[in-house]
Design a protein around this motif. Structure first.
Motif, PDB file in Angstrom:
ATOM      1  N   LEU A  78      14.484   2.074   6.117  1.00 37.27           N
ATOM      2  CA  LEU A  78      13.063   1.744   6.225  1.00 37.27           C
ATOM      3  C   LEU A  78      12.858   0.523   7.112  1.00 37.27           C
ATOM      4  O   LEU A  78      12.020   0.535   8.018  1.00 37.27           O
ATOM      5  CB  LEU A  78      12.463   1.497   4.837  1.00 37.27           C
ATOM      6  CG  LEU A  78      10.997   1.083   4.818  1.00 37.27           C
ATOM      7  CD1 LEU A  78      10.106   2.184   5.383  1.00 37.27           C
ATOM      8  CD2 LEU A  78      10.565   0.725   3.398  1.00 37.27           C
ATOM      9  N   LEU A  79      13.636  -0.514   6.893  1.00 33.67           N
ATOM     10  CA  LEU A  79      13.516  -1.714   7.713  1.00 33.67           C
ATOM     11  C   LEU A  79      13.880  -1.440   9.166  1.00 33.67           C
ATOM     12  O   LEU A  79      13.239  -1.964  10.079  1.00 33.67           O
ATOM     13  CB  LEU A  79      14.387  -2.838   7.147  1.00 33.67           C
ATOM     14  CG  LEU A  79      13.953  -3.395   5.797  1.00 33.67           C
ATOM     15  CD1 LEU A  79      15.015  -4.339   5.244  1.00 33.67           C
ATOM     16  CD2 LEU A  79      12.613  -4.085   5.905  1.00 33.67           C
ATOM     17  N   GLY A  80      14.895  -0.612   9.382  1.00 36.14           N
ATOM     18  CA  GLY A  80      15.266  -0.251  10.751  1.00 36.14           C
ATOM     19  C   GLY A  80      14.155   0.479  11.459  1.00 36.14           C
ATOM     20  O   GLY A  80      13.861   0.203  12.624  1.00 36.14           O
ATOM     21  N   LEU A  81      13.525   1.396  10.768  1.00 37.38           N
ATOM     22  CA  LEU A  81      12.415   2.123  11.363  1.00 37.38           C
ATOM     23  C   LEU A  81      11.271   1.186  11.711  1.00 37.38           C
ATOM     24  O   LEU A  81      10.690   1.264  12.790  1.00 37.38           O
ATOM     25  CB  LEU A  81      11.936   3.228  10.427  1.00 37.38           C
ATOM     26  CG  LEU A  81      10.789   4.073  10.953  1.00 37.38           C
ATOM     27  CD1 LEU A  81      11.190   4.795  12.233  1.00 37.38           C
ATOM     28  CD2 LEU A  81      10.339   5.074   9.915  1.00 37.38           C
ATOM     29  N   THR A  84      12.103   4.431  -3.362  1.00 30.25           N
ATOM     30  CA  THR A  84      13.240   3.578  -3.715  1.00 30.25           C
ATOM     31  C   THR A  84      13.328   2.394  -2.768  1.00 30.25           C
ATOM     32  O   THR A  84      13.520   1.250  -3.191  1.00 30.25           O
ATOM     33  CB  THR A  84      14.556   4.389  -3.660  1.00 30.25           C
ATOM     34  OG1 THR A  84      14.444   5.479  -4.564  1.00 30.25           O
ATOM     35  CG2 THR A  84      15.756   3.541  -4.013  1.00 30.25           C
ATOM     36  N   ALA A  85      13.167   2.664  -1.473  1.00 35.73           N
ATOM     37  CA  ALA A  85      13.226   1.587  -0.482  1.00 35.73           C
ATOM     38  C   ALA A  85      12.104   0.584  -0.708  1.00 35.73           C
ATOM     39  O   ALA A  85      12.324  -0.627  -0.626  1.00 35.73           O
ATOM     40  CB  ALA A  85      13.139   2.165   0.924  1.00 35.73           C
ATOM     41  N   LEU A  86      10.905   1.060  -0.998  1.00 33.01           N
ATOM     42  CA  LEU A  86       9.791   0.148  -1.253  1.00 33.01           C
ATOM     43  C   LEU A  86      10.035  -0.692  -2.504  1.00 33.01           C
ATOM     44  O   LEU A  86       9.757  -1.895  -2.507  1.00 33.01           O
ATOM     45  CB  LEU A  86       8.481   0.926  -1.380  1.00 33.01           C
ATOM     46  CG  LEU A  86       7.917   1.475  -0.080  1.00 33.01           C
ATOM     47  CD1 LEU A  86       6.754   2.423  -0.375  1.00 33.01           C
ATOM     48  CD2 LEU A  86       7.478   0.360   0.848  1.00 33.01           C
ATOM     49  N   ASN A  87      10.548  -0.066  -3.549  1.00 31.14           N
ATOM     50  CA  ASN A  87      10.880  -0.822  -4.761  1.00 31.14           C
ATOM     51  C   ASN A  87      11.931  -1.878  -4.478  1.00 31.14           C
ATOM     52  O   ASN A  87      11.807  -3.028  -4.919  1.00 31.14           O
ATOM     53  CB  ASN A  87      11.363   0.123  -5.873  1.00 31.14           C
ATOM     54  CG  ASN A  87      10.233   0.776  -6.605  1.00 31.14           C
ATOM     55  OD1 ASN A  87       9.325   0.102  -7.084  1.00 31.14           O
ATOM     56  ND2 ASN A  87      10.273   2.088  -6.708  1.00 31.14           N
ATOM     57  N   ASP A  88      12.976  -1.510  -3.738  1.00 29.89           N
ATOM     58  CA  ASP A  88      14.025  -2.465  -3.378  1.00 29.89           C
ATOM     59  C   ASP A  88      13.455  -3.620  -2.563  1.00 29.89           C
ATOM     60  O   ASP A  88      13.804  -4.781  -2.778  1.00 29.89           O
ATOM     61  CB  ASP A  88      15.134  -1.785  -2.577  1.00 29.89           C
ATOM     62  CG  ASP A  88      15.968  -0.820  -3.392  1.00 29.89           C
ATOM     63  OD1 ASP A  88      15.843  -0.812  -4.640  1.00 29.89           O
ATOM     64  OD2 ASP A  88      16.740  -0.053  -2.772  1.00 29.89           O
ATOM     65  N   LEU A  89      12.584  -3.287  -1.631  1.00 33.43           N
ATOM     66  CA  LEU A  89      11.980  -4.298  -0.777  1.00 33.43           C
ATOM     67  C   LEU A  89      11.163  -5.294  -1.589  1.00 33.43           C
ATOM     68  O   LEU A  89      11.345  -6.510  -1.479  1.00 33.43           O
ATOM     69  CB  LEU A  89      11.097  -3.622   0.280  1.00 33.43           C
ATOM     70  CG  LEU A  89      10.375  -4.554   1.242  1.00 33.43           C
ATOM     71  CD1 LEU A  89      11.365  -5.221   2.181  1.00 33.43           C
ATOM     72  CD2 LEU A  89       9.331  -3.780   2.033  1.00 33.43           C
ATOM     73  N   VAL A  90      10.282  -4.794  -2.418  1.00 34.52           N
ATOM     74  CA  VAL A  90       9.435  -5.668  -3.237  1.00 34.52           C
ATOM     75  C   VAL A  90      10.297  -6.505  -4.184  1.00 34.52           C
ATOM     76  O   VAL A  90      10.054  -7.704  -4.361  1.00 34.52           O
ATOM     77  CB  VAL A  90       8.361  -4.854  -3.981  1.00 34.52           C
ATOM     78  CG1 VAL A  90       7.612  -5.707  -4.991  1.00 34.52           C
ATOM     79  CG2 VAL A  90       7.380  -4.245  -2.978  1.00 34.52           C
ATOM     80  N   ASP A  91      11.329  -5.892  -4.772  1.00 37.45           N
ATOM     81  CA  ASP A  91      12.232  -6.635  -5.652  1.00 37.45           C
ATOM     82  C   ASP A  91      12.918  -7.781  -4.921  1.00 37.45           C
ATOM     83  O   ASP A  91      13.058  -8.878  -5.457  1.00 37.45           O
ATOM     84  CB  ASP A  91      13.292  -5.712  -6.258  1.00 37.45           C
ATOM     85  CG  ASP A  91      12.756  -4.834  -7.363  1.00 37.45           C
ATOM     86  OD1 ASP A  91      11.633  -5.096  -7.860  1.00 37.45           O
ATOM     87  OD2 ASP A  91      13.448  -3.857  -7.721  1.00 37.45           O
TER      88      ASP A  91
END
Length: 155
Positions: A11-14, A66-73
């Protein structure tokens, strides 16, 4: 700080590669990446189109949530949760400086993104800083982190 999950890195790469100039087309790009990945079959990412195809492989099963949850965490754990929460909510986005972004994501993540995208670490941070709040906002249209099904509908 823990190592980045593959879906968070994708997600961050995109966002770093495409989000800066194409903030309004993130979902189209995710869909294109998934289709290219599916069309490539079982070829290793290095043979089927590079990082964009790698990104597509991660998003085939809808780990956007999952990526958004990881990011916010990550932002919450680093003491910058108010900013990430503002990106998810329907309130005004709280901006962060590049140093805050690097601290929240971790220097290892930034270094890995630079390696995989071919951008300098400074450029990765500039692009993420410019686009990440808007991208998270667009991927959380209900003012909360999406479920897997909701995330799939967004991409």
């Amino acid at each position: 700080m823990t190592r980045s999950t593959p879906s968070l890195l994708a997600l961050l790469g995109l966002v770093a590669v495409a989000g800066y100039q194409n903030r309004d087309r993130i979902s189209d790009m995710l869909s294109d990446a998934r289709q290219k990945s599916a069309a490539a079959g079982s070829l290793p990412p290095s043979q089927d189109g590079g990082f964009l195809s790698e990104i597509g492989q991660f998003f085939r099963g809808s780990p956007v949530s999952t990526a958004l949850n990881d990011l916010v965490d990550r932002f919450r754990q680093s003491g910058r949760g108010a900013a990430a929460d503002s990106w998810v909510s329907d309130k005004a986005n709280i901006p962060l400086g590049q140093d805050d972004l690097k601290t929240a994501l971790g220097p290892e993540t930034i270094a890995e993104l630079a390696r995989r995208t071919g951008l300098s670490q400074v450029e990765v941070l500039l692009r993420l800083n410019a686009a990440l709040p808007d991208v998270v906002n667009k991927l959380t249209p209900n003012g909360r982190l999406p479920t897997d099904a909701e995330a799939q509908a967004l991409i």
